[in-house]
Design a protein around this motif. Structure first.
Motif, PDB file in Angstrom:
ATOM      1  N   ARG A 114       0.838  -1.205   0.000  1.00  0.00           N
ATOM      2  CA  ARG A 114       0.000   0.000   0.000  1.00  0.00           C
ATOM      3  C   ARG A 114       0.870   1.250   0.000  1.00  0.00           C
ATOM      4  NH1 ARG A 114      -1.348   3.309   3.907  1.00  0.00           N
ATOM      5  NH2 ARG A 114      -0.395   1.949   5.469  1.00  0.00           N
ATOM      6  N   ILE A 115       1.979   1.203   0.746  1.00  0.00           N
ATOM      7  CA  ILE A 115       2.894   2.346   0.793  1.00  0.00           C
ATOM      8  C   ILE A 115       3.650   2.485  -0.521  1.00  0.00           C
ATOM      9  CG2 ILE A 115       4.905   3.305   1.964  1.00  0.00           C
ATOM     10  CD1 ILE A 115       2.363   3.408   3.615  1.00  0.00           C
ATOM     11  N   VAL A 116       4.194   1.370  -1.020  1.00  0.00           N
ATOM     12  CA  VAL A 116       5.003   1.411  -2.235  1.00  0.00           C
ATOM     13  C   VAL A 116       4.205   1.942  -3.417  1.00  0.00           C
ATOM     14  CG1 VAL A 116       6.265  -0.003  -3.908  1.00  0.00           C
ATOM     15  CG2 VAL A 116       6.528  -0.424  -1.460  1.00  0.00           C
ATOM     16  N   ASN A 117       2.901   1.643  -3.466  1.00  0.00           N
ATOM     17  CA  ASN A 117       2.077   2.026  -4.610  1.00  0.00           C
ATOM     18  C   ASN A 117       1.509   3.433  -4.514  1.00  0.00           C
ATOM     19  OD1 ASN A 117       2.485  -0.451  -5.849  1.00  0.00           O
ATOM     20  ND2 ASN A 117       0.766  -1.400  -4.793  1.00  0.00           N
ATOM     21  N   GLN A 118       1.904   4.207  -3.496  1.00  0.00           N
ATOM     22  CA  GLN A 118       1.474   5.588  -3.400  1.00  0.00           C
ATOM     23  C   GLN A 118       2.155   6.428  -4.486  1.00  0.00           C
ATOM     24  OE1 GLN A 118      -0.733   7.073  -1.206  1.00  0.00           O
ATOM     25  NE2 GLN A 118      -1.266   5.056  -0.423  1.00  0.00           N
ATOM     26  N   LYS A 119       1.656   7.648  -4.656  1.00  0.00           N
ATOM     27  CA  LYS A 119       2.239   8.557  -5.629  1.00  0.00           C
ATOM     28  C   LYS A 119       3.437   9.263  -4.998  1.00  0.00           C
ATOM     29  CE  LYS A 119       1.144  12.316  -8.838  1.00  0.00           C
ATOM     30  NZ  LYS A 119       0.092  13.232  -9.331  1.00  0.00           N
ATOM     31  N   TRP A 120       4.652   8.905  -5.424  1.00  0.00           N
ATOM     32  CA  TRP A 120       5.877   9.443  -4.855  1.00  0.00           C
ATOM     33  C   TRP A 120       6.372  10.646  -5.672  1.00  0.00           C
ATOM     34  CZ3 TRP A 120       8.413   7.079  -0.612  1.00  0.00           C
ATOM     35  CH2 TRP A 120       7.826   5.898  -0.176  1.00  0.00           C
ATOM     36  N   SER A 121       7.251  11.419  -5.044  1.00  0.00           N
ATOM     37  CA  SER A 121       7.859  12.555  -5.737  1.00  0.00           C
ATOM     38  C   SER A 121       8.890  12.070  -6.752  1.00  0.00           C
ATOM     39  CB  SER A 121       8.549  13.461  -4.716  1.00  0.00           C
ATOM     40  OG  SER A 121       9.741  12.843  -4.259  1.00  0.00           O
ATOM     41  N   GLU A 122       9.483  13.017  -7.477  1.00  0.00           N
ATOM     42  CA  GLU A 122      10.620  12.705  -8.321  1.00  0.00           C
ATOM     43  C   GLU A 122      11.825  12.344  -7.448  1.00  0.00           C
ATOM     44  OE1 GLU A 122      10.626  12.487 -11.734  1.00  0.00           O
ATOM     45  OE2 GLU A 122       8.476  12.612 -11.318  1.00  0.00           O
ATOM     46  N   PRO A 123      12.812  11.570  -7.990  1.00  0.00           N
ATOM     47  CA  PRO A 123      13.926  11.098  -7.152  1.00  0.00           C
ATOM     48  C   PRO A 123      15.006  12.144  -6.938  1.00  0.00           C
ATOM     49  CG  PRO A 123      14.151  10.232  -9.367  1.00  0.00           C
ATOM     50  CD  PRO A 123      12.850  10.969  -9.340  1.00  0.00           C
ATOM     51  N   ASN A 124      14.677  13.204  -6.208  1.00  0.00           N
ATOM     52  CA  ASN A 124      15.682  14.250  -5.979  1.00  0.00           C
ATOM     53  C   ASN A 124      15.680  14.730  -4.520  1.00  0.00           C
ATOM     54  OD1 ASN A 124      13.241  15.548  -6.047  1.00  0.00           O
ATOM     55  ND2 ASN A 124      13.688  16.779  -7.873  1.00  0.00           N
ATOM     56  N   THR A 130      25.075   9.073  -4.610  1.00  0.00           N
ATOM     57  CA  THR A 130      24.640   7.727  -4.217  1.00  0.00           C
ATOM     58  C   THR A 130      23.118   7.624  -4.230  1.00  0.00           C
ATOM     59  OG1 THR A 130      24.519   8.308  -1.868  1.00  0.00           O
ATOM     60  CG2 THR A 130      26.647   7.534  -2.725  1.00  0.00           C
ATOM     61  N   PRO A 131      22.570   6.399  -4.091  1.00  0.00           N
ATOM     62  CA  PRO A 131      21.109   6.255  -4.011  1.00  0.00           C
ATOM     63  C   PRO A 131      20.486   7.073  -2.880  1.00  0.00           C
ATOM     64  CG  PRO A 131      22.121   4.127  -4.412  1.00  0.00           C
ATOM     65  CD  PRO A 131      23.251   5.089  -4.159  1.00  0.00           C
ATOM     66  N   GLY A 132      21.247   7.315  -1.793  1.00  0.00           N
ATOM     67  CA  GLY A 132      20.714   8.121  -0.695  1.00  0.00           C
ATOM     68  C   GLY A 132      20.384   9.530  -1.094  1.00  0.00           C
ATOM     69  N   GLU A 133      20.982  10.002  -2.199  1.00  0.00           N
ATOM     70  CA  GLU A 133      20.732  11.362  -2.683  1.00  0.00           C
ATOM     71  C   GLU A 133      19.648  11.376  -3.761  1.00  0.00           C
ATOM     72  OE1 GLU A 133      23.907  14.924  -3.296  1.00  0.00           O
ATOM     73  OE2 GLU A 133      23.855  13.426  -4.882  1.00  0.00           O
ATOM     74  N   ARG A 134      19.141  10.187  -4.119  1.00  0.00           N
ATOM     75  CA  ARG A 134      18.135  10.089  -5.187  1.00  0.00           C
ATOM     76  C   ARG A 134      16.844   9.483  -4.661  1.00  0.00           C
ATOM     77  NH1 ARG A 134      22.820   7.940  -7.707  1.00  0.00           N
ATOM     78  NH2 ARG A 134      21.951   5.821  -7.580  1.00  0.00           N
ATOM     79  N   CYS A 135      16.413   9.931  -3.496  1.00  0.00           N
ATOM     80  CA  CYS A 135      15.224   9.359  -2.865  1.00  0.00           C
ATOM     81  C   CYS A 135      13.947  10.013  -3.388  1.00  0.00           C
ATOM     82  CB  CYS A 135      15.287   9.546  -1.350  1.00  0.00           C
ATOM     83  SG  CYS A 135      16.560   8.569  -0.533  1.00  0.00           S
ATOM     84  N   ARG A 136      12.916   9.206  -3.457  1.00  0.00           N
ATOM     85  CA  ARG A 136      11.560   9.711  -3.699  1.00  0.00           C
ATOM     86  C   ARG A 136      10.891   9.922  -2.349  1.00  0.00           C
ATOM     87  NH1 ARG A 136      10.116   8.720  -9.114  1.00  0.00           N
ATOM     88  NH2 ARG A 136      11.642   7.404 -10.201  1.00  0.00           N
ATOM     89  N   PHE A 137      10.081  10.971  -2.249  1.00  0.00           N
ATOM     90  CA  PHE A 137       9.551  11.427  -0.968  1.00  0.00           C
ATOM     91  C   PHE A 137       8.052  11.166  -0.880  1.00  0.00           C
ATOM     92  CE2 PHE A 137       7.704  14.652   1.794  1.00  0.00           C
ATOM     93  CZ  PHE A 137       8.584  14.698   2.868  1.00  0.00           C
ATOM     94  N   LEU A 138       7.579  10.783   0.308  1.00  0.00           N
ATOM     95  CA  LEU A 138       6.139  10.599   0.549  1.00  0.00           C
ATOM     96  C   LEU A 138       5.859  10.827   2.019  1.00  0.00           C
ATOM     97  CD1 LEU A 138       3.264   9.534  -0.357  1.00  0.00           C
ATOM     98  CD2 LEU A 138       4.040   7.299   0.458  1.00  0.00           C
ATOM     99  N   ASP A 139       4.852  11.667   2.325  1.00  0.00           N
ATOM    100  CA  ASP A 139       4.416  11.763   3.723  1.00  0.00           C
ATOM    101  C   ASP A 139       2.902  11.868   3.813  1.00  0.00           C
ATOM    102  OD1 ASP A 139       4.799  15.265   4.687  1.00  0.00           O
ATOM    103  OD2 ASP A 139       3.799  14.345   2.999  1.00  0.00           O
ATOM    104  N   ASN A 140       2.221  11.184   2.894  1.00  0.00           N
ATOM    105  CA  ASN A 140       0.757  11.094   2.925  1.00  0.00           C
ATOM    106  C   ASN A 140       0.075  12.449   2.890  1.00  0.00           C
ATOM    107  OD1 ASN A 140       0.751   8.263   3.014  1.00  0.00           O
ATOM    108  ND2 ASN A 140       1.126   8.303   5.209  1.00  0.00           N
ATOM    109  N   GLY A 141       0.613  13.394   2.127  1.00  0.00           N
ATOM    110  CA  GLY A 141      -0.096  14.646   1.858  1.00  0.00           C
ATOM    111  C   GLY A 141       0.353  15.835   2.662  1.00  0.00           C
ATOM    112  N   ASP A 142       1.017  15.617   3.830  1.00  0.00           N
ATOM    113  CA  ASP A 142       1.388  16.752   4.667  1.00  0.00           C
ATOM    114  C   ASP A 142       2.802  17.218   4.316  1.00  0.00           C
ATOM    115  OD1 ASP A 142       1.391  18.687   6.584  1.00  0.00           O
ATOM    116  OD2 ASP A 142       1.917  17.342   8.214  1.00  0.00           O
ATOM    117  N   CYS A 143       2.997  17.669   3.088  1.00  0.00           N
ATOM    118  CA  CYS A 143       4.331  18.086   2.666  1.00  0.00           C
ATOM    119  C   CYS A 143       4.194  19.244   1.681  1.00  0.00           C
ATOM    120  CB  CYS A 143       5.081  16.930   2.025  1.00  0.00           C
ATOM    121  SG  CYS A 143       4.334  16.366   0.487  1.00  0.00           S
ATOM    122  N   LEU A 144       5.340  19.816   1.327  1.00  0.00           N
ATOM    123  CA  LEU A 144       5.349  20.977   0.447  1.00  0.00           C
ATOM    124  C   LEU A 144       5.641  20.607  -0.999  1.00  0.00           C
ATOM    125  CD1 LEU A 144       7.291  23.503   2.686  1.00  0.00           C
ATOM    126  CD2 LEU A 144       4.830  23.236   2.442  1.00  0.00           C
TER     127      LEU A 144
END
Length: 613
Positions: A405-415, A499-513
């Motif tokens: 359920r988490i993985v299939n959410q709409k994530w940000s771009e990997p930056n 590294t991959p740590g710098e290319r993360c996609r972000f998700l916090d269930n709507g409470d973000c900018l």
């Protein structure tokens, strides 16, 4: 003082200074309070600072009044200069970081001038200055806070009192169902050596029998509380189900409505707090409804649990202070409906806890979900009712592990990447114990994609980051530096470039900018607001009620009056109790929601962040 004595004093002072430096005192911040405003402790000085509370418009008397409302004071110019220049306060305290911003000080004639990341000027108060900001400060030791999960004290117990007006001619049978459900919740999930239930067979807590209540029910409650053997390391859970009403002096519980026996709710709360328990949970299902029920709740199984589920750990064992909850807000009612459910609030409270036994749930998360479930129940007859949450101090907010359920959410771009000081608590479904465990989980992961569950260092709120690891056997699969966190999990100390740590996609269930603009937009006249924080708006009165009850940040769902397109506006409200929290004028819309008729100059309504559908 002769030269020799003076030299000895100087040497002693130097030694004392070295001792302090070597004792681990260093720059840093610790959150000590979440509600009604966020407060952080400066670990260098021990002073506790609020985030920016309000804009004072160069009105020193108003600024002083604002901070006093929260038990704070205005800082001196030297205090403000020290904390900004030496401990990164611009970022932590949500201070404006423009070229020049002015802050109120305790001196009615002086403002502090902040330049981006430092304060290095005193400015006299002048009529031409129209915008000043307010921070509050106090000596360390006040307030509640987010408490990390800790092992349970082997001697700590939960003392549970669940009773009500069983003999009431209208709700008596629903009371029996409600009390049985809540009692069974503890019996089925708390080990016998950790649980003491009032008047349960063999219990150490005994007193008057309320199933045979009489004209002395008010005194019987006081006697039961006095008889409670809970100590300072224990938790008391007190629940009462009856009719209730409100007047100018407070909340009244009709302990025996048929006999017209009533007591102010505050009297019971004060008696409970006088026991000085580690945590006091005071819940009431106070109602005015009629719901006969011919059914009795099923008795608890005789099989005793051996361990405490995580949700009981974080709610009832690890916390300190007072959790004070009633099932309805002032002027509203708590409903008993459906012959099997009993009372809505307690039913959904029990059901949510039972369905999340293995989760680390905070009181805020629990109550938010129970409220949502009550209001969405198809048989619920009062959609305007809201739970009246007096306080839920000292809660701990964590995240579950990763699932589909988490993985299939709409994530940000990997930056994106986690910030230094944020705490990683899970990698996929693996709860992280320490630094070595984190490295092992990353190294041995047979999944190229991982989801990190992270706690924000400033807000204490959770968010997720997802990234694709380097292949197994690579010298660094993730590229995030970490160290052990005393609260559990690991603390981020740095991220390796590229590294991959710098290319993360972000998700916090709507409470973000993510996806939102700078805060410079406002809704146009005739645009239609249809929801606030995903709460559908019915009319003008409902809109005002939702805004009044909201926390600081709100997201408005708006329909453009020309194109019909949907867009979103995010803004931070003025503090609760302000004359105007949002500053957007509205009127009822025949199409549903409310129509914007104007926006007050300088209000939060003019500082919205914009995002398209």
């Amino acid at each position: 003082m002769n030269l020799r004595t003076k030299s000895a004093a100087i040497i002693a002072a130097v030694i004392a200074f070295i001792a302090v430096c070597s004792s681990g005192v260093q720059a840093g911040w610790v959150k000590v309070q979440d509600s009604p405003i966020t407060i952080y402790r400066d670990t260098r000085t021990g002073l506790e600072w609020s985030v920016t509370i309000a804009r004072a418009n160069n009105n020193h008397a108003y600024a002083k009044q604002v901070v006093q409302k929260y038990g704070l004071r205005l800082p001196t110019w030297n205090e403000l200069r020290d904390v900004v220049n030496n401990n990164d306060a611009i970022d932590w305290l949500d201070m404006e970081d423009g070229l020049l911003d002015l802050y109120e000080t305790s001196n009615p004639n002086v403002l502090a001038g902040a330049y981006g990341g430092s304060i290095d000027t005193e400015r006299p108060r002048q009529p031409i200055i129209t915008q000043t900001w307010v921070l509050g400060v106090r000596s360390g030791g006040g307030g509640g806070g987010v408490i990390p999960v800790q092992p349970i004290d082997p001697y700590q117990k939960i003392y549970v009192f669940c009773e009500g007006d069983y003999k009431d001619s209208r709700i008596g049978e629903a009371v029996g169902i409600t009390v049985s459900k809540l009692t069974n919740l503890f019996l089925l999930h708390i080990p016998e050596d950790k649980l003491v239930i009032y008047n349960h067979p063999g219990s150490a807590w005994t007193g008057p029998e309320f199933s045979q209540s009489d004209d002395n029910v008010a005194e019987d409650i006081m006697t039961a509380i006095r008889n409670c053997p809970a100590g300072p390391s224990d938790t008391i859970v007190f629940f009462w189900h009856c009719h209730g009403s409100f007047n100018e002096n407070g909340h009244v519980l009709w302990l025996s409505c048929d006999r017209d026996i009533a007591m102010y709710r505050s009297k019971i709360r004060n008696a409970l707090l006088a026991k000085n328990a580690r945590l006091t949970v005071f819940m009431t299902e106070a109602c005015h409804s009629y719901c006969p029920s011919p059914f009795a709740a099923a008795p608890a199984s005789g099989l005793q649990p051996q361990t405490v589920p995580p949700i009981f750990n974080t709610l009832f064992f690890n916390n300190r202070g007072l959790v004070d909850v009633n099932a309805a807000s002032p002027g509203q009612t708590s409903w008993n409906n459906n012959y099997v459910i009993g009372a809505y609030f307690t039913h959904y409270l029990c059901e949510y806890i039972k369905s999340h036994l293995n989760s680390s749930i905070s009181w805020k998360t629990l109550l938010d979900n129970v409220e949502s479930n009550v209001l969405s129940c198809p048989n619920f007859r009062d959609p305007s009712s809201k739970m009246f949450r007096h306080s839920y101090h000292y809660y701990y907010w964590s995240l579950p592990g990763c699932d589909d359920r988490i993985v299939n959410q709409k994530w940000s771009e990997p930056n994106y990447h986690p910030r230094n000081g944020d705490r990683i608590t899970y990698v996929n479904n693996n709860e992280i114990q320490d630094e070595d465990h984190f490295r092992q989980v990353i190294r041995d992961s047979d999944r190229s994609r991982v989801v990190l569950s992270i706690i924000d260092r400033k807000t204490g709120k959770p968010y997720y980051m997802m990234t694709d690891l380097e292949p197994q056997g690579a010298s660094s699969r993730l590229g995030i530096y970490i160290e052990d966190a005393p609260q559990g999990g690991v603390t981020v100390t740095g991220v390796v470039s590229g590294t991959p740590g710098e290319r993360c996609r972000f998700l916090d269930n709507g409470d973000c900018l993510i996806g939102y603009s700078e805060p410079k937009y406002y809704p146009e006249n005739e645009d239609r607001i249809i929801a606030v924080n995903n709460t559908e708006i019915w009319d003008e009165d409902h809109f005002r009620q939702v805004i009044r009850a909201s926390e600081t940040r709100v997201i408005l769902t708006v329909i453009d009056h020309e194109s019909g397109d949907r867009y979103y506006l995010m803004t931070s409200l003025n503090p609760k109790g302000s004359t105007s929290r949002l500053g957007i004028y509205v009127e009822d819309s025949p199409e549903g929601g409310v129509t914007v008729t104007g926006v007050m100059s300088g209000s939060p309504g003019t500082r919205c962040r914009y995002r398209k559908e």
